[in-house]
Scaffold this active site. Structure first.
Site, PDB file in Angstrom:
ATOM      1  CD  GLU A 102      -2.911  -1.097   2.263  1.00 23.98           C
ATOM      2  OE1 GLU A 102      -2.406  -0.748   3.302  1.00 23.98           O
ATOM      3  OE2 GLU A 102      -4.037  -1.825   2.200  1.00 23.98           O
ATOM      4  CD  GLU A 133       4.611 -21.346  11.410  1.00 24.81           C
ATOM      5  OE1 GLU A 133       4.673 -21.461  12.477  1.00 24.81           O
ATOM      6  OE2 GLU A 133       3.656 -20.788  10.990  1.00 24.81           O
TER       7      GLU A 133
END
Length: 321
Positions: A102, A133
């Site tokens: 963004e 992860e």
């Protein structure tokens, strides 16, 4: 007779130690008072969930000094040409990628300036990548692929504060001399300890046991909003509360650009159109040509000399009498 497996749960699947760790985490705690929430009406569940969410801003507010210190460090590095890099797995990684994506349309940053890394790569945005992860080495490799420098800031994001990928990213970045921030939702986390700036927003147990996309995810989003937005304010990407570096890549943003110039200058529509045309749509430059009464080349020079800070450029603009 009790079997060896019954006596020692770690012997059954090898995950006893991990289960024991999770049992100590606030974000994983079981709430017996909600054990029959599935028997409640929809409106009542919604009320309970809404009540839970209202506690998140307070938890974030308790960490504002740590957040502010991390932002100042980040802004200092970015002013020297460094980057803001988020690293996380699962929901935490997705939130980092979201915040990074963004920044170009909001602040006209280059996509390389704010980067989101998610364990397992881009495909992990929509589908879990098993085991990604759990690898500190993967995090180090992902950062090395970006040619990490000492001017960069790396933010490890993990609700539990124990995710190896996030911890590995912070540890590797710290060895490289980069600024490190650890954002988690448990106190005394391994991630917070590994980072130079530990931000631990303790929001308490989730409505659904261990579903850290809920309150923990909301808290992380709020903090990431602060990290990127206030850093960009410090870097001169705004004028007051106006997004003067907005990139007009669609009709809505082109309309917003005109409105921003109008709010900043009070100029007529004709003046605004002329200024934006002369500055090739650059909002900050257009405002400076109007308020500073200079042409576009002069505006560009003034902004370059002030490192993009519009207020400083306006103060340096030659005044006509």
């Amino acid at each position: 007779m009790t079997s060896t497996t019954d006596a020692d749960p770690t012997a059954a699947d090898g995950y006893g130690e991990l289960r024991a760790q999770l049992a100590t985490l606030t974000t994983e705690a079981f709430r017996p008072e909600l054990a029959e929430i599935d028997r409640l009406g929809t409106l009542e569940i919604a009320r309970i969930m809404n009540g839970e969410d209202q506690s998140v801003p307070t938890a974030v507010g308790a960490r504002l000094p740590e957040i502010a210190a991390a932002i100042d460090g980040t802004a200092d590095r970015m002013a020297r040409g460094g980057r803001l890099i988020y690293a996380g797995a699962g929901t935490a990684g997705r939130l980092g990628v979201l915040d990074a994506s963004e920044c170009p349309p909001t602040f006209n940053t280059d996509p390389s300036e704010v980067v989101g890394l998610i364990a397992g790569g881009p495909s992990a945005m929509v589908k879990a990548v098993e085991g990604a992860e759990d690898s500190k080495e993967l995090a180090a490799a992902d950062l090395d692929a970006l040619d990490l420098t000492a001017d960069d800031t790396v933010v490890g994001i993990s609700a539990s504060g124990r995710t190896p990928y996030a911890i590995g990213a912070v540890e590797h970045a710290r060895r490289k001399g980069a600024l490190t921030i650890g954002l988690s939702c448990n106190a005394d986390s391994a991630l917070g300890t590994a980072a130079e700036h530990g931000i631990e927003v303790v929001v308490g147990p989730e409505l659904l046991t261990g579903s850290t996309r809920l309150k923990a995810g909301t808290a992380q989003k709020l903090v990431l909003n602060m990290l990127s937005t206030i850093t960009m304010i410090r870097l001169g990407k705004t004028y007051g509360n106006l997004m003067v570096d907005v990139r007009a890549s669609n009709e809505k943003l082109r309309a917003r650009s005109r409105r921003i110039v109008s709010l900043a200058t009070g100029a007529s529509d004709e003046e605004i159109e002329a200024a934006l045309a002369a500055t090739d749509g650059e909002v900050k430059n257009a405002i400076l040509t109007i308020l500073g009464q200079v042409d576009n080349p002069t505006a560009a020079t003034l902004l370059a000399a002030s490192d993009g800070h519009l207020r400083a450029a306006l103060a340096a603009a030659p005044r006509t009498t």
